[in-house]
Design a protein around this motif. Structure first.
Motif, short mmCIF file in Angstrom:
data_model
loop_
_atom_site.label_atom_id
_atom_site.label_comp_id
_atom_site.label_asym_id
_atom_site.label_seq_id
_atom_site.Cartn_x
_atom_site.Cartn_y
_atom_site.Cartn_z
N TYR A 56 94.23 55.90 48.00
CA TYR A 56 93.58 55.22 49.13
C TYR A 56 93.23 56.24 50.19
O TYR A 56 94.04 57.12 50.51
CB TYR A 56 94.48 54.14 49.71
CG TYR A 56 93.82 53.32 50.81
CD1 TYR A 56 92.59 52.70 50.57
CD2 TYR A 56 94.40 53.17 52.05
CE1 TYR A 56 91.96 51.94 51.55
CE2 TYR A 56 93.79 52.41 53.05
CZ TYR A 56 92.57 51.80 52.79
OH TYR A 56 91.95 51.05 53.77
N ARG A 87 93.78 48.02 54.03
CA ARG A 87 93.67 47.44 52.70
C ARG A 87 94.88 46.54 52.48
O ARG A 87 96.01 46.94 52.72
CB ARG A 87 93.62 48.52 51.62
CG ARG A 87 93.42 47.92 50.22
CD ARG A 87 92.90 48.89 49.21
NE ARG A 87 92.78 48.30 47.90
CZ ARG A 87 91.76 47.54 47.50
NH1 ARG A 87 90.75 47.30 48.36
NH2 ARG A 87 91.72 47.02 46.29
N GLN A 96 89.51 46.64 53.54
CA GLN A 96 89.10 45.24 53.60
C GLN A 96 88.95 44.74 55.03
O GLN A 96 88.27 43.75 55.26
CB GLN A 96 90.13 44.39 52.84
CG GLN A 96 90.16 44.71 51.35
CD GLN A 96 91.38 44.16 50.65
OE1 GLN A 96 92.49 44.27 51.14
NE2 GLN A 96 91.17 43.54 49.50
#
Length: 404
Positions: A56, A87, A96
């Motif tokens: 990530y 996220r 997100q």
């Protein structure tokens, strides 16, 4: 971080009576986890083997752990400037949720400040804390003063009421506050040694945070708030790993994870094998300050200033350090050779970043000045202008350069 806690325990701290080699000073639960790398290895239980692996963000991101949506599972967020990219799953993928809060240079803490089961942010400025109870920008919902500006701060639910609060560490003394308020500590206790690396978590699911001590890659964990030996110990990860703590599967128990950087090859392996953190440089911040005065100047191939109509990447860095009293050679590879190696996790503002086509110094084709919080100042490419933008991780070498 523990969520929806209802039981109450008397506040105290434990002393882990162990005699092993010490690690650096404690990191705050809720603070940036430190280190470098974009690969994460998480274990849902206290075992020596990770059962979750994902990537990530980028290697230089400031990374935070929290339960951002109240589902009981801790996941990652990274910071670029004052923008946070969240996220909500421990899987490879993009952000997100994105929001901004505070200033780019703020120290950030994560906690459930109001007991609603959702972690949000507080920014620390000295001993002043600006607390936000939602993942949004705007003004803080509360501002408190606690401790001293130089204190090491830990975040946890110390009494099981579901609200994360602060403790400040001075040596091996902990000053614990059970409410989001200023004033004196509710208790003062002693824990471990002044040089211990300390982590906070709910290790047994009893809804109260306690402590674990890391020494080398061994973790010594106490599940109750008391003096005496650890309840259990285990080896996890590598000595060079950066530790994460979180409830990765929503079972109410915090466990371990690690952040890991790439494996070194070729010249990078030789550098890593003999690496010693370089002394700080006063020239770097001065060079960065001057480089920012050139924002908006055109990129010109081979350019090194107004006489050439602009800068290329190494022309900008050469002139910036010249203004800071340090003479650097003209080209990217020569500037690599002329500077001291600094690992990405040890970067300070003003250090130089390098990009390579083959992962080695022989392939260096671009460079920039690190400006903090995963940002860089650079002369980018033809048709563009000197800019301050997020660090781009692709092809970036795992070591930078420190001049001066």
């Amino acid at each position: 971080m523990t969520k929806n806690r209802s039981s109450a325990l008397a506040v105290a701290l434990m002393v882990v009576a162990l005699t092993v080699v010490g690690m650096p000073a404690a990191q705050a639960k809720g603070g940036a986890i430190g280190g470098a790398g974009s690969d994460y290895y998480l274990s849902d239980s206290f075992s020596a083997t990770a059962n979750r692996q994902f990537s990530y963000g980028s290697a230089l991101d400031e990374v935070f752990v929290g339960d951002w949506n109240g589902d009981g599972i801790d996941t990652l967020a990274y910071r670029t400037g004052n923008t946070f990219s969240v996220r909500n799953a421990n899987t490879t993928g993009g952000a997100q949720v994105t929001f901004t809060y505070g200033r780019p240079g703020d120290v950030v803490l994560v906690g459930d400040w109001n007991g609603d089961g959702i972690d949000t942010l507080a920014v620390r400025r000295g001993h002043e804390y600006h607390i936000k109870n939602s993942l949004t920008g705007g003004a803080a919902d509360a501002v408190i003063f606690y401790g001293r500006p130089g204190d090491v701060v830990l975040v946890g639910d110390w009494n099981g009421d579901g609200v994360d609060t602060l403790a400040v560490r001075r040596g091996n003394a902990y000053h614990v506050k059970n409410t989001i308020a200023g004033g004196n500590a509710d208790s003062i206790a002693y824990y471990g040694r002044a040089d211990d690396d300390v982590y906070v978590g709910d290790w047994d699911g009893n809804r109260t945070d306690t402590f674990a001590v890391r020494r080398s890659n061994l973790y010594f964990i106490a599940n109750t708030i008391r003096s005496g030996p650890a309840d259990r110990s285990l080896a996890y990860g590598r000595v060079s790993d950066t530790t994460l703590v979180g409830d990765w599967n929503g079972d109410g128990v915090d466990s371990l994870g690690v952040r890991r950087f790439i494996e070194y090859t070729g010249e990078m392996h030789r550098i890593a094998a003999s690496y010693v953190t370089p002394a700080p440089s006063a020239a770097g911040p001065r060079a960065l300050q001057w480089a920012r005065t050139q924002l908006g100047v055109p990129y010109v191939w081979g350019g090194a200033g107004p006489a050439d109509g602009g800068y290329d990447c190494s022309g900008l860095t050469m002139r910036a350090f010249e203004q800071a009293g340090v003479r650097l050679p003209r080209t990217t590879r020569a500037q690599w050779d002329a500077t001291r190696r600094v690992a990405l996790e040890d970067l300070q503002v003003g250090d130089l970043l390098f990009w390579s086509s083959n992962g080695q110094p022989s392939g260096i084709y671009h460079m920039a000045i690190y400006s903090g919080s995963n940002m860089r100042v650079q002369a980018p490419s033809p048709g563009r202008r000197v800019e301050e933008v997020p660090v781009y991780p692709v092809n970036m070498l795992p070591f930078g350069g420190r001049a001066g």
